[in-house]
Design a protein around this motif. Sequence first.
Motif, PDB file in Angstrom:
ATOM      1  N   GLN A 163      -5.954  -6.599   2.631  1.00 16.61           N
ATOM      2  CA  GLN A 163      -5.331  -5.938   3.323  1.00 16.61           C
ATOM      3  C   GLN A 163      -4.925  -6.419   4.826  1.00 16.61           C
ATOM      4  OE1 GLN A 163      -6.163  -1.634   4.608  1.00 16.61           O
ATOM      5  NE2 GLN A 163      -4.497  -1.641   5.232  1.00 16.61           N
ATOM      6  N   LEU A 164      -3.665  -6.801   4.549  1.00 18.62           N
ATOM      7  CA  LEU A 164      -3.587  -7.863   6.458  1.00 18.62           C
ATOM      8  C   LEU A 164      -4.016  -6.689   6.831  1.00 18.62           C
ATOM      9  CD1 LEU A 164      -3.401 -10.684   6.898  1.00 18.62           C
ATOM     10  CD2 LEU A 164      -1.035 -10.014   7.720  1.00 18.62           C
ATOM     11  N   GLY A 219       0.696  -1.766   0.127  1.00 11.21           N
ATOM     12  CA  GLY A 219       1.752  -3.229   0.655  1.00 11.21           C
ATOM     13  C   GLY A 219       0.362  -3.946   1.005  1.00 11.21           C
ATOM     14  N   ASP A 220      -0.704  -4.115  -0.135  1.00 12.83           N
ATOM     15  CA  ASP A 220      -1.720  -5.055  -0.254  1.00 12.83           C
ATOM     16  C   ASP A 220      -1.219  -6.608  -0.425  1.00 12.83           C
ATOM     17  OD1 ASP A 220      -3.626  -3.184   0.181  1.00 12.83           O
ATOM     18  OD2 ASP A 220      -3.983  -3.311  -1.946  1.00 12.83           O
ATOM     19  N   SER A 221      -1.630  -7.162   0.558  1.00 12.15           N
ATOM     20  CA  SER A 221      -1.294  -9.066   0.270  1.00 12.15           C
ATOM     21  C   SER A 221      -2.187  -9.340  -0.933  1.00 12.15           C
ATOM     22  CB  SER A 221      -1.666  -9.745   1.487  1.00 12.15           C
ATOM     23  OG  SER A 221      -1.151  -8.700   2.382  1.00 12.15           O
ATOM     24  N   SER A 267       0.111  -1.277  10.932  1.00 15.95           N
ATOM     25  CA  SER A 267       0.122  -1.098   9.287  1.00 15.95           C
ATOM     26  C   SER A 267      -0.632   0.437   9.243  1.00 15.95           C
ATOM     27  CB  SER A 267      -0.670  -2.174   8.260  1.00 15.95           C
ATOM     28  OG  SER A 267       0.081  -2.118   6.309  1.00 15.95           O
ATOM     29  N   SER A 268      -0.391   1.131   9.075  1.00 17.53           N
ATOM     30  CA  SER A 268      -0.465   2.531   8.546  1.00 17.53           C
ATOM     31  C   SER A 268      -0.047   3.180   7.101  1.00 17.53           C
ATOM     32  CB  SER A 268      -0.221   3.888   9.635  1.00 17.53           C
ATOM     33  OG  SER A 268       1.184   3.147  10.492  1.00 17.53           O
ATOM     34  N   THR A 269       0.557   2.333   6.614  1.00 21.36           N
ATOM     35  CA  THR A 269       1.086   3.056   5.302  1.00 21.36           C
ATOM     36  C   THR A 269      -0.193   3.074   4.624  1.00 21.36           C
ATOM     37  OG1 THR A 269       1.454   0.897   4.823  1.00 21.36           O
ATOM     38  CG2 THR A 269       3.311   2.131   5.793  1.00 21.36           C
ATOM     39  N   ALA A 272       2.743 -12.181  -2.767  1.00 18.23           N
ATOM     40  CA  ALA A 272       3.407 -11.334  -3.271  1.00 18.23           C
ATOM     41  C   ALA A 272       2.548  -9.642  -2.213  1.00 18.23           C
ATOM     42  CB  ALA A 272       3.060 -10.956  -4.807  1.00 18.23           C
ATOM     43  N   ARG A 273       2.860  -8.578  -2.588  1.00 20.51           N
ATOM     44  CA  ARG A 273       2.060  -7.101  -2.031  1.00 20.51           C
ATOM     45  C   ARG A 273       2.655  -6.527  -3.066  1.00 20.51           C
ATOM     46  NH1 ARG A 273       7.454  -7.180   1.790  1.00 20.51           N
ATOM     47  NH2 ARG A 273       9.173  -5.160   0.071  1.00 20.51           N
ATOM     48  N   THR A 274       1.648  -5.635  -2.919  1.00 16.48           N
ATOM     49  CA  THR A 274       2.308  -4.077  -3.880  1.00 16.48           C
ATOM     50  C   THR A 274       2.952  -3.067  -2.978  1.00 16.48           C
ATOM     51  OG1 THR A 274      -0.215  -3.669  -2.731  1.00 16.48           O
ATOM     52  CG2 THR A 274      -0.506  -4.511  -4.257  1.00 16.48           C
ATOM     53  N   ALA A 275       3.236  -2.243  -3.875  1.00 15.22           N
ATOM     54  CA  ALA A 275       4.150  -1.390  -3.166  1.00 15.22           C
ATOM     55  C   ALA A 275       3.550  -0.696  -2.413  1.00 15.22           C
ATOM     56  CB  ALA A 275       4.835  -0.226  -3.745  1.00 15.22           C
ATOM     57  N   PHE A 276       4.476   0.096  -0.845  1.00  8.40           N
ATOM     58  CA  PHE A 276       3.906   0.583  -0.701  1.00  8.40           C
ATOM     59  C   PHE A 276       4.368   2.127  -0.017  1.00  8.40           C
ATOM     60  CE2 PHE A 276       6.707  -2.802   1.946  1.00  8.40           C
ATOM     61  CZ  PHE A 276       6.736  -1.324   3.100  1.00  8.40           C
ATOM     62  N   SER A 277       4.108   3.097   1.128  1.00  5.69           N
ATOM     63  CA  SER A 277       4.550   4.714   0.724  1.00  5.69           C
ATOM     64  C   SER A 277       5.636   4.003   1.931  1.00  5.69           C
ATOM     65  CB  SER A 277       3.354   5.594   1.160  1.00  5.69           C
ATOM     66  OG  SER A 277       2.818   5.398   2.077  1.00  5.69           O
TER      67      SER A 277
END
Length: 361
Positions: A311-312, A211-213, A206-208, A328-333
Amino acid sequence: MVWQDGKQSQLFSHWLRDHCQMPVSRNENNGQRLFSIIDIRKDLYIEEVTQDSEGNVCILFQPENHLSVFSQDWLRKNCYDLNNHFDDRSEKNKKLWQKNTFNDGVPKISYNYFHQNIEGKLQVLCSIRDMGFCIIKDAPTKEGQVLAVIKELGFTRETNYGKLFEVRTEVNPNNLAYTNMGLGSHTDNPYRDPVPTVQLLHCLESSTEGGDSVLVDGFNAAKILRQESSDNFLTLTKNWINFRFKDEETDLRSRVPMIEVNDNNEVIKVRYNNRSIDTINLPAVKIRSFYSAYRHWGEVIERDQLKITFQLLPGEIILFDNTRVMHARTAFSKKGKRHLQGAYADLDGLYSLLNILQSKQ
């Protein structure tokens, strides 16, 4: 019968005969019945009740002249008018939670403690049973590790996604989970019946950015919905709808309620997945009230005070009850890499191990 604590029981003759513990009625190795209910005579009656020298209750049944011997301890623990059904699934015995429950952070258990100690396995299992989820930290970041964790707890539930599925961005994915989009709170696979009851996600990389859980206690959300509108709660328990997943190789459908209750009107399962709801076909007189309840349910689920967000991290594995906990998850780059591996298991295997381990303590 009058018990030492002053409570009384009136036990039906057919119930007593049906629960006979004698070798002629039960297999001594596994405890299973050796007879059917239709083998019990309709004209059965109790001729005599006595106590033996050890205090056991001895019941003589006629006209078959059958003697059943019960320990008082067994009768007290099992008599139907003083004991509830065994129940490890409903909201009744769960620890409901929300955002401020974890002000000190989401609890985590180290992989080595889980892997090497019975107490560690018990902590994981009790956490899933009571709170609906658990996070194992510092697990090996190798592919397939999530399956090794399942093997220590129960059995893998294989689906059309395979024993193991990858969660990373794909071109033309068959599921929005494989994009970098944010996902609202939902339960997985409501289009299956039975649904996989445990989900695991293992973070390998996970380097973006983002993407939080996110987790939501669906049982707590259902409790709030019932408190705010008993009518809306009832609508979602009484009206069954269709969920569906379809791609080139799969066409899965189910017909289930969004909130499922048991015979005591206690919540035992929740479902919410707006991406997988099929055409809603209800009688015209129910459509308006259903959509009012549906909207209310969706609003409760998305309330910030119900969500825990974290954050996982690589090496962390989250396990959660898919019949209770929404994720759920937040959007990620699109920059960087994000790679999770997921798998499904079922609660019956986990609860079985929990019962066995607890019985040995």
